[in-house]
Design a protein around this motif. Structure first.
Motif, mmCIF file in Angstrom:
data_model
loop_
_atom_site.group_PDB
_atom_site.id
_atom_site.type_symbol
_atom_site.label_atom_id
_atom_site.label_comp_id
_atom_site.label_asym_id
_atom_site.label_seq_id
_atom_site.Cartn_x
_atom_site.Cartn_y
_atom_site.Cartn_z
ATOM 1 N N SER A 124 44.269 -41.445 -28.059
ATOM 2 C CA SER A 124 44.097 -40.258 -28.911
ATOM 3 C C SER A 124 45.431 -39.545 -29.100
ATOM 4 C CB SER A 124 43.064 -39.308 -28.297
ATOM 5 O OG SER A 124 43.533 -38.750 -27.084
ATOM 6 N N ALA A 125 46.297 -39.598 -28.085
ATOM 7 C CA ALA A 125 47.634 -39.001 -28.214
ATOM 8 C C ALA A 125 48.451 -39.737 -29.263
ATOM 9 C CB ALA A 125 48.351 -39.028 -26.864
ATOM 10 N N PHE A 126 48.385 -41.078 -29.234
ATOM 11 C CA PHE A 126 49.143 -41.866 -30.204
ATOM 12 C C PHE A 126 48.601 -41.661 -31.622
ATOM 13 C CE2 PHE A 126 49.507 -44.919 -26.396
ATOM 14 C CZ PHE A 126 50.559 -44.200 -25.877
ATOM 15 N N LYS A 127 47.270 -41.588 -31.740
ATOM 16 C CA LYS A 127 46.656 -41.408 -33.063
ATOM 17 C C LYS A 127 46.995 -40.044 -33.655
ATOM 18 C CE LYS A 127 42.774 -44.564 -32.301
ATOM 19 N NZ LYS A 127 41.337 -44.668 -31.968
ATOM 20 N N SER A 128 47.222 -39.046 -32.795
ATOM 21 C CA SER A 128 47.544 -37.705 -33.299
ATOM 22 C C SER A 128 48.886 -37.691 -34.023
ATOM 23 C CB SER A 128 47.565 -36.693 -32.142
ATOM 24 O OG SER A 128 48.695 -36.895 -31.311
ATOM 25 N N LEU A 129 49.715 -38.698 -33.753
ATOM 26 C CA LEU A 129 51.037 -38.748 -34.388
ATOM 27 C C LEU A 129 51.054 -39.653 -35.614
ATOM 28 C CD1 LEU A 129 53.220 -39.131 -31.161
ATOM 29 C CD2 LEU A 129 52.659 -37.044 -32.385
ATOM 30 N N SER A 130 49.993 -40.437 -35.807
ATOM 31 C CA SER A 130 49.995 -41.362 -36.941
ATOM 32 C C SER A 130 49.594 -40.631 -38.221
ATOM 33 C CB SER A 130 49.025 -42.521 -36.679
ATOM 34 O OG SER A 130 47.708 -42.033 -36.559
ATOM 35 N N GLY A 131 50.078 -41.120 -39.317
ATOM 36 C CA GLY A 131 49.690 -40.581 -40.617
ATOM 37 C C GLY A 131 50.442 -39.328 -41.013
ATOM 38 N N LYS A 132 51.391 -38.886 -40.200
ATOM 39 C CA LYS A 132 52.159 -37.686 -40.569
ATOM 40 C C LYS A 132 53.368 -38.110 -41.388
ATOM 41 C CE LYS A 132 50.719 -35.032 -36.524
ATOM 42 N NZ LYS A 132 49.788 -34.177 -37.277
ATOM 43 N N GLY A 133 53.593 -37.427 -42.508
ATOM 44 C CA GLY A 133 54.706 -37.773 -43.372
ATOM 45 C C GLY A 133 56.039 -37.655 -42.670
ATOM 46 N N LYS A 134 56.200 -36.568 -41.904
ATOM 47 C CA LYS A 134 57.440 -36.374 -41.154
ATOM 48 C C LYS A 134 57.069 -35.840 -39.777
ATOM 49 C CE LYS A 134 61.848 -33.913 -41.224
ATOM 50 N NZ LYS A 134 62.672 -32.910 -41.904
ATOM 51 N N LEU A 135 57.649 -36.426 -38.764
ATOM 52 C CA LEU A 135 57.327 -36.038 -37.390
ATOM 53 C C LEU A 135 58.325 -34.991 -36.917
ATOM 54 C CD1 LEU A 135 55.239 -36.809 -35.260
ATOM 55 C CD2 LEU A 135 56.926 -38.318 -34.261
ATOM 56 N N THR A 136 57.811 -33.847 -36.482
ATOM 57 C CA THR A 136 58.669 -32.786 -35.968
ATOM 58 C C THR A 136 58.576 -32.760 -34.447
ATOM 59 O OG1 THR A 136 56.897 -31.133 -35.999
ATOM 60 C CG2 THR A 136 58.181 -31.417 -38.017
ATOM 61 N N GLU A 137 59.470 -32.002 -33.836
ATOM 62 C CA GLU A 137 59.447 -31.859 -32.373
ATOM 63 C C GLU A 137 58.144 -31.213 -31.931
ATOM 64 O OE1 GLU A 137 61.984 -29.577 -28.899
ATOM 65 O OE2 GLU A 137 63.062 -30.341 -30.657
ATOM 66 N N SER A 138 57.617 -30.308 -32.746
ATOM 67 C CA SER A 138 56.354 -29.643 -32.421
ATOM 68 C C SER A 138 55.197 -30.645 -32.399
ATOM 69 C CB SER A 138 56.072 -28.542 -33.446
ATOM 70 O OG SER A 138 54.798 -27.973 -33.221
ATOM 71 N N ASN A 139 55.167 -31.554 -33.422
ATOM 72 C CA ASN A 139 54.126 -32.601 -33.452
ATOM 73 C C ASN A 139 54.197 -33.472 -32.207
ATOM 74 O OD1 ASN A 139 54.806 -33.060 -36.970
ATOM 75 N ND2 ASN A 139 53.253 -31.772 -36.012
ATOM 76 N N MET A 140 55.417 -33.880 -31.848
ATOM 77 C CA MET A 140 55.605 -34.750 -30.688
ATOM 78 C C MET A 140 55.171 -34.057 -29.404
ATOM 79 S SD MET A 140 56.448 -37.712 -29.558
ATOM 80 C CE MET A 140 57.562 -38.627 -30.626
ATOM 81 N N ARG A 141 55.494 -32.772 -29.279
ATOM 82 C CA ARG A 141 55.093 -32.027 -28.067
ATOM 83 C C ARG A 141 53.569 -31.941 -27.962
ATOM 84 N NH1 ARG A 141 59.096 -29.951 -25.170
ATOM 85 N NH2 ARG A 141 61.124 -29.555 -26.154
ATOM 86 N N ASP A 142 52.884 -31.811 -29.098
ATOM 87 C CA ASP A 142 51.418 -31.791 -29.085
ATOM 88 C C ASP A 142 50.864 -33.125 -28.571
ATOM 89 O OD1 ASP A 142 51.378 -29.233 -30.078
ATOM 90 O OD2 ASP A 142 51.096 -29.832 -32.179
ATOM 91 N N GLY A 143 51.469 -34.228 -29.049
ATOM 92 C CA GLY A 143 51.047 -35.555 -28.590
ATOM 93 C C GLY A 143 51.308 -35.752 -27.112
ATOM 94 N N LEU A 144 52.490 -35.297 -26.649
ATOM 95 C CA LEU A 144 52.850 -35.429 -25.235
ATOM 96 C C LEU A 144 51.925 -34.594 -24.349
ATOM 97 C CD1 LEU A 144 56.746 -35.327 -25.504
ATOM 98 C CD2 LEU A 144 55.316 -37.310 -25.006
ATOM 99 N N LYS A 145 51.462 -33.470 -24.875
ATOM 100 C CA LYS A 145 50.530 -32.617 -24.125
ATOM 101 C C LYS A 145 49.218 -33.369 -23.862
ATOM 102 C CE LYS A 145 49.346 -28.668 -22.250
ATOM 103 N NZ LYS A 145 49.993 -28.234 -21.003
#
Length: 491
Positions: A11-32
């Protein structure tokens, strides 16, 4: 194995898929989500903090954030960190050449210690080594009887002494017997307790000092979570363990103990128990376990299971038949009978990359019943019909169906499935494991495994997401391509 942890990471990996541009905030959400999944799986807090510190440093770097596939980069980083956390491990036993190798097993009651003696014995016998089992748990007469039964089932000698109350003396006499009888390995089944106490530790220290085992293994229950880690720490302080054997990982173990033991105690996991059968003990491989946790499969473990099912001479004979196109319904039936062992098919599916979704379907009662029906139908055929199913006409189908107690349409479906499999077997003959897995994934992605028009096996599964017109067209194109390829091969 570790379903909740695997699903949390996915679910962490899927939260990052499909985003046009990945920001540090998006990555921190996935890492959480990754961190929460580890904590919910009962991984030690200190281990989680170290793990997340290393993963975050790599995942928040510009190379990952600006990459074309940041999700895949994160999977790679987590996989590498899991391998680092779990390893390195040397699963070999390092047997002595000039004298018996003494393996001492210790642990609390209920951890599966005596059963693990049998599993280690089975592993050694597969290597043409006959060990001697020594019943040194004198507190529990039932443990001695259990070891005797295990010895009888596996056909190996068991050293017992009912007139002795000194486990050290029993172990010494067992080692002397092994030297006399020429056993290369001695496995000591020592006493356990419901909890760690001074008397138990004193007894184990005395055996360690007087008998001098070459390796000391602690058997722990993987379902006890951090209690298993605490036990490993206490036993290691007393005995300087060479490794941990973690049992019951086929149940609802959350994975916390497995990921924590090495980092907290410094003691590596040497073997893992994945079932009740004597062959359900695997040498621990950090790379394979990390791949399983991330639902990427484990090719090495799958190959090991396959070699257990089919020995070398059988495999060579099958390869020849597959390559020459002489693979018959008799061969198909023999394969089916081998893989219908309880839990085996589900285990194999879980180890194959991209095939984990079929695990539950293969382990269901419905799937087991279907396999028995197939075997029954083939048994109802004449030798000539099994060798050449093309001669089976309507009258023969009716006779076979009546003999097997199934509908005539089931015989038609069986023949269609076999006709589909035969050219596939021919295509796979002579190829390596990687190429065969790639073909299986191609079949899966094209829908050939579930498409009735191709005679594929009908496996009930989730409908998943709704496909777009472009995705449906792509799948149809792959299926047509595969049909043409199979048709050319069959000519």
């Amino acid at each position: 194995m570790f379903d909740s942890l695997s699903e949390g990471l996915q679910s962490a990996f899927k939260s990052l898929s499909g985003k046009g541009k990945l920001t540090e905030s998006n990555m921190r959400d996935g890492l959480k989500i990754v961190e929460e999944s580890l904590l919910e799986s009962d991984v030690s807090y200190s281990v989680v903090k170290d793990f997340m510190s290393h993963v975050s440093d790599k995942a928040l770097g510009k190379r990952v954030l600006l990459s074309l596939r940041p999700q895949e980069e994160l999977v790679r980083i987590v996989h590498e960190e899991l391998v680092e956390t779990l390893g390195p491990v040397d699963p070999s036993l390092h047997l002595n050449a000039d004298r018996p190798t003494i393996l001492m097993l210790c642990g609390l009651q209920g951890s599966g210690k005596t059963t693990t003696c049998g599993k280690l014995t089975q592993m050694l016998r597969e290597q043409k080594i006959e060990p001697l089992l020594v019943a040194a748990d004198l507190q529990r007469p039932a443990a001695i009887e259990q070891l005797k039964v295990i010895g009888e089932q596996l056909g190996v000698p068991v050293h017992t002494e009912t007139d002795h109350q000194d486990p050290v003396k029993v172990c010494q006499n067992g080692v002397a017997r092994a030297k006399r009888d020429g056993n290369r390995v001695v496995i000591l089944d020592t006493a356990g307790r419901l909890a760690i106490d001074e008397e138990l530790m004193a007894q184990l220290k005395k055996i360690d000092r007087k008998v001098g085992p070459d390796q000391v293994y602690l058997v722990v229950d993987g379902m006890t979570g951090q209690d298993a880690v605490n036990s490993a720490g206490a036993f290691n302080d007393a005995l300087e363990l060479d490794g941990v054997i973690m049992t019951k990982l086929d149940g609802d173990a959350r994975g916390g103990a497995l990921l924590s033991v090495k980092q907290v105690t410094g003691v590596p996991i040497k073997f893992i128990g994945t079932g009740e059968r004597f062959d359900a003990l695997e040498p621990f491989r950090p790379e394979g376990m990390a791949s399983r946790i991330l639902q990427m499969g484990d090719i090495v473990a799958a190959a090991r299971e396959a070699h257990r099912i089919v020995d070398e001479s059988e495999r060579e004979s099958l390869e020849e038949k597959m390559a020459s196109g002489q693979f018959s319904l008799d061969d198909f039936k023999n394969m089916m009978q081998k893989i219908t062992q309880p839990g085996l098919m589900g285990r194999m599916m879980s180890l194959m990359p991209g095939m984990g979704q079929f695990k539950d379907a293969m382990e269901s009662a419905e799937a087991g019943g279907q396999m028995k029906q197939i075997i029954g139908a083939i048994n109802s055929m004449t030798p000539a019909e099994r060798k050449n199913p093309k001669i089976i006409d309507a009258a023969r189908r009716t006779r076979i169906a009546a003999g097997a107690g199934v509908q005539s349409s089931s015989i038609t479906q069986l023949i269609k499935q076999f006709d589909t499999m035969k050219p596939l077997m021919q295509m796979m003959a002579g190829k390596g494991g990687g190429d065969r897995m790639a073909m299986l994934r191609q079949l899966q992605s094209s829908g050939a495994l579930t498409d009735p028009s191709m005679g594929g096996a009908k496996v009930k599964q989730s409908t998943g997401k709704r496909l777009s017109p472009a995705e449906r067209a792509k799948q149809r194109k792959e299926r047509d391509k595969l049909k043409r390829k199979m048709k050319r091969k069959g000519r």
